[in-house]
Every structure is written in structure tokens, then in C-alpha cells.
Scaffold this active site. Structure first.
Site, short mmCIF file in Angstrom:
data_model
loop_
_atom_site.label_atom_id
_atom_site.label_comp_id
_atom_site.label_asym_id
_atom_site.label_seq_id
_atom_site.Cartn_x
_atom_site.Cartn_y
_atom_site.Cartn_z
CG ASP A 152 -0.21 -0.21 2.54
OD1 ASP A 152 1.02 -0.33 2.51
OD2 ASP A 152 -0.87 -0.27 3.58
CG HIS A 153 3.61 2.36 2.86
ND1 HIS A 153 2.65 1.58 3.43
CD2 HIS A 153 3.99 3.23 3.83
CE1 HIS A 153 2.47 1.96 4.69
NE2 HIS A 153 3.27 2.96 4.95
CG ASP B 145 2.34 1.31 9.28
OD1 ASP B 145 2.89 1.62 8.21
OD2 ASP B 145 1.66 2.12 9.95
NE ARG C 84 3.52 9.33 12.29
CZ ARG C 84 3.81 8.04 12.29
NH1 ARG C 84 4.26 7.47 11.20
NH2 ARG C 84 3.66 7.33 13.38
CB SER D 279 7.79 5.70 10.73
OG SER D 279 8.26 4.49 10.25
NE ARG E 280 9.95 5.51 8.04
CZ ARG E 280 9.63 6.74 7.63
NH1 ARG E 280 10.55 7.62 7.35
NH2 ARG E 280 8.37 7.08 7.45
C1 MIC Z 1 4.46 6.23 8.19
O1 MIC Z 1 3.31 6.64 8.28
O2 MIC Z 1 5.45 6.90 8.56
C2 MIC Z 1 4.70 4.85 7.65
C3 MIC Z 1 5.36 5.00 6.35
O3 MIC Z 1 3.48 4.19 7.46
C4 MIC Z 1 5.56 4.09 8.67
C5 MIC Z 1 6.07 2.81 8.19
C6 MIC Z 1 7.23 2.95 7.28
O4 MIC Z 1 8.10 3.80 7.47
O5 MIC Z 1 7.30 2.15 6.35
C7 MIC Z 1 4.89 3.84 10.01
O6 MIC Z 1 4.04 4.60 10.41
O7 MIC Z 1 5.32 2.93 10.75
FE1 SF4 Z 2 0.23 4.89 5.06
FE2 SF4 Z 2 1.60 5.51 7.27
FE3 SF4 Z 2 0.18 7.35 5.97
FE4 SF4 Z 2 -1.07 5.44 7.27
S1 SF4 Z 2 0.24 7.03 8.17
S2 SF4 Z 2 -1.57 6.18 5.22
S3 SF4 Z 2 0.26 3.69 6.94
S4 SF4 Z 2 1.97 6.28 5.21
#
Ligand code: MIC
Ligand code: SF4
Length: 643
Positions: A64-65, A120, A382, A535, A537
Site C-alpha cells: 500500500d505504500h 507499521d 502526521r 514511524s 521503520r
Molecule cells: C508512516 O506513516 O510513517 C509509515 C510510512 O506508514 C511508517 C512505516 C514505514 O516507514 O514504512 C509507520 O508509520 O510505521
Molecule cells: Fe500509510 Fe503511514 Fe500514511 Fe497510514 S500514516 S496512510 S500507513 S503512510
């Protein structure tokens, strides 16, 4: 003993440890989820463990990313790796386009009373249907897929006592924004936020999920709602009534803290740049010119949210303002399909909104970056500086109601000015079509895992040496996010290529950081409060490890990032006396002699050789964490244990 919902969920999954607040406990994990940007690493680690099939009740791998890459094979190679691996190891695979992991999982797979670990940070979305859903690094999820328990510090449980009912044009997003205003982005660390009180019954499942989703921004371990009649109706409408169980707090359950929230008194709220807790009333910033409006993300992309926006346009015969670019990213194929059938989608198109795929999209800086210095109003969770892809872009976080009002008027507008509220009814039956979820192979021996050239080997490191030595390579302030450490956006395609992705470390702060770190043979990083928020990550630990970073010394850490650092053998240490933060400068020579023998003590010593002084640091490691650190990380530790 009377128990809260959170305590019931933890205690019923306890494998070992004392269920006492502040102590480390190990819990059994029923379900796991991964997404593509963290999944490739998680599965490489799972493979390295040598387990033939996942041992969970259910594991799902979502894409999905990174779905639509411009010019290049990397994403497509990653997808093929993920799909073939899922098939071989007993994991369901949700194809790109099927939707955002958290939204799809809530609709199709989540079950009240179950535990779930996801790579995630917004995994707690599942708390909207009474799951204990926790975000973690990919390695922890890999361990859970292999049948291992998940370790967590037994949290404090905070009750948010909801009273009254939301007024028209005020919605769930305003509840969580108000909590962020009160508690800040570190107010939830070490806590599970549990919602209760008479106001709960008036909130639908998607509204509850918006709230539990964005509990991640409070730094909370998880957020949870009871599973009640509303949950049963939602699951029944998804054709999954059999998955429902009732789950509620016992009469007289004790909470570590209680927060009162009167829904009647709540007004439309907004988070200003560049932190989700910079919250004020919409009325305080009314009139500010808006360049973009984006509706979507795992926080606000449900059928209810998108239909609301569509109905506002349609009923009022409104159009998107000529100076606004508006995008819509549906949370799932189900949402998109239902709105295609009921004309909700065509009303959005008629109004001039741009329809994107059912993915994360602009939320992770994949397209629709704001213009230079531009204002972007987003229903996301965010708004960290630069995350949108535009360093000087100003991102505000809002509800779908506030988003659509701004899209119409071209300036931030209190949505209550839009007149009659078009209430969206929850469907009695959702449209069910799981054809974009691929079941695992019955015969794994027939599947070969496909590895394109972007899938690089996992970097490794040895055991912790006797002495850690090096320079302070960078000194940072408070609330450093994982987007600051390892940015997403254009770097996302290198998630399965650590050597290349490591070039992004701190690049937004110091473009030459990776060269500096490599030339120095690694070193130390100094941080302020809440280091590593955001995140899950694990690249934010893995890439610094690759560059030779030995320890991060900060005033405090965000939970997931701290666990990730331990997993990769980097020491997360805090100042015993916060004022000592001032005693280290960029470039100082630092040393920790005999560190491998020091963890028996509460504090360890850091010598600032340049300044000729000693600084006391706390580690707070559990015995398991000490062993992990000594072994040089979780993979070394678990391999050594299984020998
Ligand atoms: C995000 O919202 O920052 C992400 C991308 O969904 C991350 C996961 C990632 O860095 O792949 C998260 O929230 O954990
Ligand atoms: Fe995707 Fe992270 Fe954004 Fe949610 S917050 S939509 S999981 S990138």
C-alpha cells in the site's frame, strides 16, 4: 480483580512475566500485518530464522505504500518478492490497489479479543474493534510470525471517559486532535489509551478507528475501544458477525489516569505545522489561504469519511475552489467500489477532486507534494517538516469536514458555516469482494521466492565490543522523527537495499552525514526528548547500524524506535541528569570503556575525552535486552539461543 479492556487483552495473552505496570511481559500474538515499505526487511529476517510456515492464526502482507513508481523496477521487484514469499510461507497477500493495510484489515480480518503486531506504527487502528493491536519493527513481527512472543513493558492504562455526543460538523478526528492538544506527542509513551463512558456508543467503528489510529501520534503503545453492539453491527455488515465477541471493562476497573472529554463541547480542531500536537480551534486560523486539500490516509479514508465529503459537494452543488488542488485517496477497494456504485465517486469527480489509488500516496510523500511555501490541509495523521516532500510546505491536519470546507472556499473555514449537515448512514451490508487478497499456496515446495536486484542481503554486525569509541557525529534537538533519520518519499524504493538507503540518514539535516559517519568508522548520536518518534521503520536503526553508529544518547526515546535500536545492537541510552546534554558538542571524542560488563549497574559511564568529563547514562534494559545488546542484536541472539 476488576479489569480494564486493555488488561483483559494483555492478561489473556500472557506467556511469561508478571502483569505489573512497568515490568516487561511477553504476550502471544494472534495476527500479524506488514506493509511493503517495512515488509521486505521483515520477511528477509523471517526467512533467516528458518521457520517453514508462519505460526500465527493469520498473517497478511499488504502492498500500500509504494505502488506506482515513476521510472524504475524497484517497487515491482519488491512486490514480486513479497507475493511469492507470502505464498510460500502461509501468508495472505493483499495486492497493490486493494487498499491501505489498516483500513482493509479492519474491514476484512481484524477480530475483537485478539492481539495483533504490525510493522507499521498505525497498527493500533485495530483497537477500534477491540483488538490489542501494536506497532513494532519488522524484526519483532518476524519473530511473532515464527511463533515467538512479543515483549512489552506492562503499560499504564489511561481511561478517556467520553460523555455526550458530537455536534454536526465535529467528528472523531477532533476528539484525537483535542487529546493531542492536551497530552502532546509524548504524552502517551508507556500507556494504553482506553476509551469508555456513555459517549462510546454514539461512535461508529470507522470513527473509533480514526481515534485509535492517531493514538500513535501520542506515542501510546496502543489504543482500544470496547467491543460492543456497534462493533457487532459493523462486523455483521462486513459478513463477519461470527468474528464478534463482547469485550468490556469490568465494573470498578481501576485506571492509572482518567481524562474526561465532553463531546458536546468539542469544536472543529486543526494541527498546525510541523507537529501533530500543535492543535488549536479551526476558528483561530480561519481565513488562511489554502493551496491543497488531501482527503485519505489510514486515519480518514473510510466509506463514512469519503461519502461525507462527496455529499457536502453534491447537496450544496459546490465545486473545488479554482486555486485549490484536491486529492482523494480511498482507504480500500471496498470504499472505492461502493462509491462507484452509489454515484458518490462521480459527485467527487464532478466537483473537481482528483481521485488517486487506494493507497497511502501523499501521506508518505508519494506525489502531491505542496508547492513551495504552500499550505496543504490533510486529513492525515502526521505533518512533520519535509514529510510531504516539500521542505517549506506547511501541512495542517484536519477532519474530512474541515477539509471539504477549505476545498470549497479556498481558505481555512469553520465547517459549521456550511449549513445543514449531510449525515452519512453506515451501510447495513458492505460490498464484499476479497478477490485482491491472494491465499497462500497449498504446496509451498512449488513456490520459488523471486528476488530482483533491489533485494539486497541483510547487513550483519558482531557482538558488542569491550569498549565503544568514536566522535559525536551529530547533536540534535527534541522530537526527532524517523522521517528525520531515514526519510521516505523519493527514498522509499530503497527499503530493501540498506547500503543505498543508508545514504539518506539525516540527509535533511546534514546532506553529508553518511560520508562523515563512514569516514569516521561510525560514532555516536546525541538527541533530546522523544528521539525516534513516528514511524515503526526499523531502517531508522538498521541504516545507522550499517554506518557504524554505536549508541544514541538522548533525553528520552519513543517506544518502537528504542526497541528497534536494541534489535539491531545500537545502544539507546538516556542522560541520568538531563543537564548533561549540554556537556557534549558536535565532534567531541566519546568513549565507553568496559561497556559490555557494565549493565549490571543502573548507570553506565560515558567519557567525553575532548571535554575531560564523565557523564552518567541510564540503560533501563531488561535481562533479555542486555543479552540482545551483548550479542549484537536480535538475529544474533535468537540464532545463538536456538543452537
Ligand atoms: C508512516 O506513516 O510513517 C509509515 C510510512 O506508514 C511508517 C512505516 C514505514 O516507514 O514504512 C509507520 O508509520 O510505521
Ligand atoms: Fe500509510 Fe503511514 Fe500514511 Fe497510514 S500514516 S496512510 S500507513 S503512510
Amino acid at each position: 480483580m476488576s479489569k480494564s479492556v486493555a488488561q483483559k487483552l494483555i492478561d489473556s495473552h500472557l506467556v511469561s512475566g508478571e502483569p505489573v505496570q512497568g515490568k516487561e511481559v511477553n504476550i502471544r500474538i494472534d495476527q500479524t500485518i506488514t506493509q511493503d515499505a517495512t515488509g521486505t526487511m521483515a520477511y528477509l529476517q523471517f526467512e533467516a530464522m528458518g521457520v517453514p510456515r508462519v505460526k500465527t492464526e493469520l498473517s497478511v502482507s499488504y502492498v500500500d505504500h509504494n505502488t506506482l513508481q515513476y521510472g524504475g523496477f524497484e517497487n515491482a521487484d519488491d512486490h514480486r518478492f513479497l507475493q511469492t514469499l507470502a505464498s510460500k510461507y502461509g501468508i495472505y497477500f493483499s495486492k497493490p490497489g486493494n487498499g491501505i493495510c489498516h483500513q482493509v484489515h479492519l474491514e476484512r480480518f481484524g477480530k475483537p479479543g485478539k492481539t495483533m503486531l504490525g510493522s507499521d506504527s498505525h497498527t493500533p487502528t485495530g483497537g477500534g474493534i477491540g483488538m490489542l493491536a501494536i506497532g513494532a519493527g519488522g524484526l519483532d513481527v518476524a519473530v511473532a510470525m515464527g511463533g515467538g512472543a512479543f515483549s512489552l513493558v506492562y503499560p499504564k492504562v489511561v481511561l478517556v471517559n467520553l460523555k455526550g455526543k458530537l455536534k454536526p460538523w465535529v467528528s472523531a478526528k477532533d476528539i484525537i486532535l483535542e487529546l493531542l492538544r492536551r497530552m502532546t506527542v509524548k504524552g502517551g509513551v508507556g500507556k494504553v489509551i482506553e476509551y469508555g463512558g456513555p459517549g462510546v456508543a454514539s461512535l461508529t467503528v470507522p470513527e473509533r478507528a480514526t481515534i485509535t489510529n492517531m493514538g500513535a501520534e501520542l506515542g501510546a503503545t496502543s489504543s482500544v475501544f470496547p467491543s460492543d453492539e456497534v462493533t457487532r453491527e459493523f462486523l455483521a455488515a462486513q459478513g463477519r458477525e461470527a468474528d464478534w465477541i463482547e469485550l468490556k471493562a469490568d465494573e470498578g476497573a481501576k485506571y492509572d489516569e482518567t481524562i474526561e472529554l465532553d463531546l458536546n463541547k468539542l469544536e472543529p480542531m486543526i494541527a498546525r505545522p510541523h507537529m501533530p500536537d500543535q492543535v488549536c480551534k479551526v476558528s483561530e486560523v480561519e481565513g488562511l489561504k489554502v493551496d491543497q486539500v488531501c482527503v485519505g490516509s489510514c486515519t480518514n479514508s473510510s466509506y463514512r469519511d469519503l461519502m461525507l465529503v462527496s455529499e457536502v459537494f453534491h447537496k450544496g452543488e459546490f465545486k473545488v475552489h479554482p486555486e485549490v488542488s484536491m486529492t482523494i485517496s480511498p482507504g480500500s477497494k471496498q470504499v472505492l467500489d461502493m462509491m462507484a456504485l452509489n454515484k458518490g465517486l462521480s459527485h467527487l469527480i464532478e466537483a473537481g477532486a482528483r481521485i488517486l489509488e487506494a493507497t497511502c500516496g501523499p501521506c508518505i510523500g508519494n506525489g502531491q507534494s505542496p508547492p513551495s511555501g504552500g499550505v496543504s490541509l490533510r486529513t492525515f495523521n502526521r505533518n512533520f517538516e519535509g514529510r510531504s516532500g516539500t521542505k517549506d510546505g506547511k501541512v495542517y491536519l484536519v477532519s474530512p469536514e474541515v477539509a471539504v470546507a477549505a476545498a470549497i472556499y479556498g481558505v481555512i473555514t469553520d465547517p459549521r458555516k456550511l449549513g445543514k449537515f449531510p449525515k452519512v448512514k453506515m451501510p447495513v451490508k458492505f460490498l464484499i469482494d476479497d478477490s485482491m487478497v491472494v491465499a497462500p499456496a497449498k504446496d509451498p515446495s512449488k513456490v520459488t521466492v523471486s528476488r530482483g536486484p533491489n533485494i539486497k542481503e541483510l547487513p550483519k554486525q558482531g557482538a558488542l565490543p569491550e569498549t565503544l569509541k568514536g566522535k559525536c557525529l551529530i547533536k540534535l534537538g527534541d522530537n526527532i522523527t524517523t522521517d528525520d533519520i531515514t526519510p521516505a518519499g523519493t527514498w522509499l524504493k530503497y527499503r530493501s537495499n540498506v547500503p543505498k538507503y543508508s545514504e539518506s540518514v539525516f540527509a535533511q539535516i546534514d546532506a553529508k552525514f553518511h560520508e562523515k559517519a563512514k569516514a569516521a568508522g561510525g560514532g555516536f548520536v546525541i538527541g533530546g526528548e522523544n528521539y525516534g518518534q513516528g514511524s515503526s521503520r526499523e531502517h531508522a536503526a538498521l541504516c545507522p547500524m550499517y554506518l557504524g553508529i554505536k549508541a544514541i544518547v538522548a533525553k528520552s526515546f519513543a517506544r518502537i524506535h528504542k526497541d528497534n535500536l536494541v534489535n539491531f545492537g545500537i545502544l539507546p541510552l538516556t542522560f541520568a541528569n538531563a543537564a548533561d546534554y549540554d556537556g557534549i558538542e558536535d565532534g567531541d571524542e566519546l568513549e565507553m570503556p568496559g561497556i559490555n560488563k557494565s549493565f549490571g549497574n543502573e548507570t553506565v559511564t560515558l567519557k567525553n575525552v575532548t571535554k575531560g568529563r564523565e557523564i552518567k547514562l541510564k540503560h533501563g534494559f531488561s535481562p533479555r535486552q542486555v543479552e540482545t545488546i551483548l550479542a549484537g542484536g536480535t538475529l544474533n541472539y535468537t540464532t545463538a539461543k536456538s543452537r
